[in-house]
Scaffold this motif. Structure first.
Motif, PDB file in Angstrom:
ATOM      1  N   VAL A 217       0.826  -1.209   0.000  1.00  0.00           N
ATOM      2  CA  VAL A 217       0.000   0.000   0.000  1.00  0.00           C
ATOM      3  C   VAL A 217       0.866   1.268   0.000  1.00  0.00           C
ATOM      4  CG1 VAL A 217      -1.645   1.338   1.392  1.00  0.00           C
ATOM      5  CG2 VAL A 217      -2.031  -1.099   1.033  1.00  0.00           C
TER       6      VAL A 217
ATOM      7  N   LEU B 158      -5.603   1.683   6.463  1.00  0.00           N
ATOM      8  CA  LEU B 158      -5.259   1.505   5.049  1.00  0.00           C
ATOM      9  C   LEU B 158      -5.406   2.831   4.311  1.00  0.00           C
ATOM     10  CD1 LEU B 158      -6.720  -1.331   2.760  1.00  0.00           C
ATOM     11  CD2 LEU B 158      -6.033   0.877   1.908  1.00  0.00           C
TER      12      LEU B 158
ATOM     13  N   LEU C  27      -2.755   5.263   2.107  1.00  0.00           N
ATOM     14  CA  LEU C  27      -2.958   5.313   0.655  1.00  0.00           C
ATOM     15  C   LEU C  27      -2.729   6.724   0.115  1.00  0.00           C
ATOM     16  CD1 LEU C  27      -3.895   3.295  -1.581  1.00  0.00           C
ATOM     17  CD2 LEU C  27      -6.219   4.161  -1.210  1.00  0.00           C
TER      18      LEU C  27
ATOM     19  N   TYR D 197     -10.460   5.325  -3.406  1.00  0.00           N
ATOM     20  CA  TYR D 197     -10.624   4.131  -2.576  1.00  0.00           C
ATOM     21  C   TYR D 197     -12.082   3.679  -2.602  1.00  0.00           C
ATOM     22  CZ  TYR D 197     -11.309   1.427   1.727  1.00  0.00           C
ATOM     23  OH  TYR D 197     -11.665   0.462   2.632  1.00  0.00           O
TER      24      TYR D 197
END
Ligand SMILES: *[C@@H]1O[C@H](CO)[C@@H](O)[C@H](O)[C@H]1NC(C)=O
Ligand SMILES: *[C@@H]1O[C@H](CO)[C@@H](O)[C@H](O)[C@H]1NC(C)=O
Ligand SMILES: *[C@@H]1O[C@H](CO)[C@@H](O)[C@H](O)[C@H]1NC(C)=O
Ligand SMILES: *[C@@H]1O[C@H](CO)[C@@H](O)[C@H](O)[C@H]1NC(C)=O
Length: 276
Positions: A209, A242, A246, A252
């Motif tokens: 990631v 996460l 990112l 997303y």
């Protein structure tokens, strides 16, 4: 590896019985003396290298590049003669530049704790790390070197969690880092909704990631695989971690999909439009 052993054992048995019929007892005794110790000791480097080259050459059969002998030599150079707990991911830099992953834009798939399902679903349309040249040659393999030895060993190697800088884990970290760094277009990540932390900071996916860049990547769709008992869904806290990691330029998306739906869903190979 097991298959290879079984294969050669069977071949040897066949050979042994044939010889016994033709040449009688003396040859059978000779074979027992000569062949049996060779089977017990094994030529591990030989078998592992042969399997490596065979798989590599099968994949590069049409393109002819990279040269598999060069790939092997770059691979071996990373760990041979080293303490098997002192192989950092950088040791594989030369290997990665010899056989860099070829990105398949809009068809790249990442996974964490969903390996089998991700490979089942990705089948002919999506590309995972294990579908790259190095990934497919080394998937499921164990290897290491030893200080003062020029051999490759496939047993007695440190386990995945035994020490951080072991040859196998360092390879997957380095290879996946590169695979993620070249990821492009709309991408997919399959995460496990049956566990409390579907996005774990200790996972290889967490390293991936951090490599995603909006220069190349347009979106990341997280497929949260749910089962009868849903432990985590798209609202789970770990997914906030996460999103923090990112690149903000990457869109997303998170979708909850049941495991049974994914098991029966197959992409139409021609269009590869997602079936979830
Ligand atoms: C999710 O994780 C659990 C526990 O490790 C495992 O049993 C299950 O097979 C995983 N699900 C998928 C889709 O891989
Ligand atoms: C990528 O996703 C965007 C929406 O996020 C969509 O408009 C675009 O058509 C997709 N591109 C491809 C090649 O699938
Ligand atoms: C997702 O999980 C949360 C927390 O367990 C729960 O409150 C919520 O209803 C779930 N959402 C869906 C759409 O299932
Ligand atoms: C969501 O994530 C947290 C950790 O980030 C975890 O403790 C929790 O059990 C997860 N699941 C639900 C349903 O909240």
């Amino acid at each position: 590896m097991d298959q290879d052993l079984g294969e050669s054992r069977r071949a040897r048995r066949r050979r042994r019985s044939r010889s016994a019929v033709i040449c009688g007892c003396a040859v059978a005794v000779l074979l027992l003396v000569v062949v049996v110790p060779a089977v017990l000791l094994g030529n591990r480097t030989g078998t592992f290298k042969a399997t490596f080259l065979e798989k590599c050459e099968k994949i590069t059969a049409e393109s002819g590049s990279p040269d598999c002998v060069k790939v092997w030599s770059a691979f071996e150079q990373a760990y041979v003669g080293r303490d098997p707990c002192e192989v950092p991911m950088e040791a594989y830099d030369h290997l990665i530049s010899t056989a860099p992953p070829q990105p398949a834009c809009n068809r790249m798939m990442f996974w964490s704790k969903t390996k089998d399902l991700a490979h089942l679903v990705s089948d002919s349309c999506y590309q995972t790390m294990e579908d790259t040249l190095l990934g497919s040659v080394l998937d499921g393999q164990t290897w290491c070197g030893k200080k003062g030895s020029s051999n490759t060993y496939t047993s007695g190697c440190p386990g995945w969690t035994e020490c951080e800088n072991n040859p196998v884990k360092s390879f997957w970290k380095r290879g996946s880092t590169e695979f993620a760094a070249v990821a492009c277009g709309n991408t997919t990540a399959m995460l496990n909704g049956s566990i409390a932390t579907p996005f774990s900071s200790a996972s290889i996916f967490a390293i991936e990631v951090t490599q995603f860049t909006s220069d190349r990547m347009r979106s990341l769709t997280v497929i949260m695989v749910t089962n009868d008992v849903v432990v985590s869904n798209c609202t789970n806290e770990s997914l906030k971690d996460l999103q923090k990691e990112l690149d903000p330029g990457i869109r997303y998306i998170c979708k909850e999909v049941t495991e049974s739906a994914l098991n029966t869903c197959r992409e139409v190979p021609d269009t590869c439009a997602p079936c979830w």
